[in-house]
Design a protein around this motif. Structure first.
Motif, PDB file in Angstrom:
ATOM      1  N   ALA A   1       0.991  -1.215   0.240  1.00 21.75           N
ATOM      2  CA  ALA A   1       0.056   0.048  -0.020  1.00 21.75           C
ATOM      3  C   ALA A   1       0.702   1.691   0.568  1.00 21.75           C
ATOM      4  O   ALA A   1       2.219   1.382   0.048  1.00 21.75           O
ATOM      5  CB  ALA A   1      -0.714   0.354   0.606  1.00 21.75           C
ATOM      6  N   ARG A   2       0.919   2.602  -0.535  1.00 19.64           N
ATOM      7  CA  ARG A   2       1.018   3.539  -0.686  1.00 19.64           C
ATOM      8  C   ARG A   2       0.597   4.406  -0.432  1.00 19.64           C
ATOM      9  O   ARG A   2      -1.310   4.398  -0.305  1.00 19.64           O
ATOM     10  CB  ARG A   2       1.613   3.779  -2.176  1.00 19.64           C
ATOM     11  N   PHE A   3       0.700   5.748   0.537  1.00 20.24           N
ATOM     12  CA  PHE A   3       0.124   6.534   1.378  1.00 20.24           C
ATOM     13  C   PHE A   3       0.833   7.621  -0.059  1.00 20.24           C
ATOM     14  O   PHE A   3       1.660   8.084  -0.185  1.00 20.24           O
ATOM     15  CB  PHE A   3       0.381   6.681   2.523  1.00 20.24           C
ATOM     16  N   VAL A   4      -1.024   8.527  -0.893  1.00 14.88           N
ATOM     17  CA  VAL A   4       0.095   9.460  -2.060  1.00 14.88           C
ATOM     18  C   VAL A   4      -1.126  10.459  -1.805  1.00 14.88           C
ATOM     19  O   VAL A   4      -2.146  11.131  -1.016  1.00 14.88           O
ATOM     20  CB  VAL A   4      -1.432   9.106  -2.994  1.00 14.88           C
TER      21      VAL A   4
ATOM     22  N   VAL B   1       4.348   9.934  -3.840  1.00 14.38           N
ATOM     23  CA  VAL B   1       3.797   8.924  -2.420  1.00 14.38           C
ATOM     24  C   VAL B   1       4.836   9.791  -0.837  1.00 14.38           C
ATOM     25  O   VAL B   1       6.147   9.709  -1.020  1.00 14.38           O
ATOM     26  CB  VAL B   1       4.568   7.921  -3.111  1.00 14.38           C
ATOM     27  N   MET B   2       4.049   9.811  -0.046  1.00 13.88           N
ATOM     28  CA  MET B   2       4.373   9.869   1.125  1.00 13.88           C
ATOM     29  C   MET B   2       5.565   8.601   2.121  1.00 13.88           C
ATOM     30  O   MET B   2       5.737   8.790   2.940  1.00 13.88           O
ATOM     31  CB  MET B   2       2.726  10.069   2.275  1.00 13.88           C
ATOM     32  N   GLY B   3       4.537   7.719   1.666  1.00 15.12           N
ATOM     33  CA  GLY B   3       4.792   6.655   2.481  1.00 15.12           C
ATOM     34  C   GLY B   3       4.709   4.774   2.067  1.00 15.12           C
ATOM     35  O   GLY B   3       3.291   5.380   1.264  1.00 15.12           O
ATOM     36  N   SER B   4       4.731   4.049   2.152  1.00 10.42           N
ATOM     37  CA  SER B   4       4.598   2.686   2.147  1.00 10.42           C
ATOM     38  C   SER B   4       4.431   1.812   2.938  1.00 10.42           C
ATOM     39  O   SER B   4       5.103   1.869   3.965  1.00 10.42           O
ATOM     40  CB  SER B   4       5.037   2.440   0.592  1.00 10.42           C
ATOM     41  N   ALA B   5       3.724   0.405   2.169  1.00 11.68           N
ATOM     42  CA  ALA B   5       3.467  -0.491   3.287  1.00 11.68           C
ATOM     43  C   ALA B   5       3.518  -1.696   3.151  1.00 11.68           C
ATOM     44  O   ALA B   5       2.654  -1.491   1.940  1.00 11.68           O
ATOM     45  CB  ALA B   5       2.389  -0.377   4.666  1.00 11.68           C
ATOM     46  N   LYS B   6       4.233  -2.807   2.948  1.00 11.28           N
ATOM     47  CA  LYS B   6       4.038  -4.272   3.127  1.00 11.28           C
ATOM     48  C   LYS B   6       4.416  -5.305   3.578  1.00 11.28           C
ATOM     49  O   LYS B   6       4.762  -5.382   5.153  1.00 11.28           O
ATOM     50  CB  LYS B   6       5.197  -4.505   1.809  1.00 11.28           C
ATOM     51  N   VAL B   7       3.286  -6.097   3.694  1.00 12.28           N
ATOM     52  CA  VAL B   7       3.044  -7.135   4.735  1.00 12.28           C
ATOM     53  C   VAL B   7       3.541  -9.070   3.805  1.00 12.28           C
ATOM     54  O   VAL B   7       2.476  -8.718   2.242  1.00 12.28           O
ATOM     55  CB  VAL B   7       1.870  -7.138   5.024  1.00 12.28           C
ATOM     56  N   ASP B   8       3.725  -9.712   3.635  1.00 13.24           N
ATOM     57  CA  ASP B   8       3.744 -10.757   3.038  1.00 13.24           C
ATOM     58  C   ASP B   8       3.341 -12.057   5.164  1.00 13.24           C
ATOM     59  O   ASP B   8       3.751 -11.883   5.937  1.00 13.24           O
ATOM     60  CB  ASP B   8       5.522 -11.879   3.496  1.00 13.24           C
ATOM     61  N   GLY B   9       2.211 -12.204   4.202  1.00  7.51           N
ATOM     62  CA  GLY B   9       2.138 -13.589   4.844  1.00  7.51           C
ATOM     63  C   GLY B   9       1.464 -14.566   4.406  1.00  7.51           C
ATOM     64  O   GLY B   9       0.995 -15.344   3.102  1.00  7.51           O
ATOM     65  N   ASN B  10       1.083 -15.986   5.169  1.00  2.00           N
ATOM     66  CA  ASN B  10       0.421 -17.340   4.563  1.00  2.00           C
ATOM     67  C   ASN B  10      -1.146 -17.149   4.383  1.00  2.00           C
ATOM     68  O   ASN B  10      -1.550 -16.792   5.457  1.00  2.00           O
ATOM     69  CB  ASN B  10       0.788 -18.315   5.665  1.00  2.00           C
TER      70      ASN B  10
END
Length: 146
Positions: free
Chosen positions: A125-128, A135-144
């Protein structure tokens, strides 16, 4: 960039919430109005309900921040539909999202995507910032996937 490896969807919202607090979005004056776009399926498996579900979780968790306003989903969807009809857009890029944000009165847009492969799910996800398309920031999540 927040990089978190956890096995459930709500952790993307947690990463985004932490970004909001760390970046000062949650305490900005005036309070930000955030619009959350449907999350795009990058795998091409045509499961739009997953992107909508992710969007709902993120929007719901962002609503819990004091002073943050969330654009109602129906208003946003109506404008997205009109834009797609006018421009034949399939995907909404950052600068298009910023234009969309201006129309719905948002100061920040959350744009994201997901990939599902072999029992693994990656959410990004990105905050725009609507005003500048930055782009003010971003997040990444990996999971099962369970």
């Amino acid at each position: 960039m927040c990089k978190v490896k956890l096995s459930s969807l709500p952790w993307l919202a947690v990463a985004l919430l932490l970004f909001c607090v760390d970046s000062g979005i949650a305490i900005a004056k005036p309070p930000p109005t955030i619009a959350v776009m449907p999350f795009r399926d990058l795998t091409g498996k045509a499961k739009p309900h997953i992107g909508e579900a992710i969007r709902e979780v993120v929007a719901s968790d962002l609503k819990s921040l004091s002073g943050v306003r969330i654009v109602e989903r129906g208003s946003l969807d109506k404008i997205i539909k009109e834009m797609r009809l006018q421009t034949h857009l399939k995907e909404v890029e950052d600068n298009t999202a910023a234009k969309l944000g201006k129309v719905v009165g948002a100061s920040v847009m959350v744009i994201g995507a997901y990939q599902e492969e072999s029992g693994q799910l990656r959410l990004t996800a990105r905050f725009v910032r609507v005003e500048t398309s930055e782009v003010m920031g971003s997040a990444k999540v990996d999971g099962n996937i369970k």
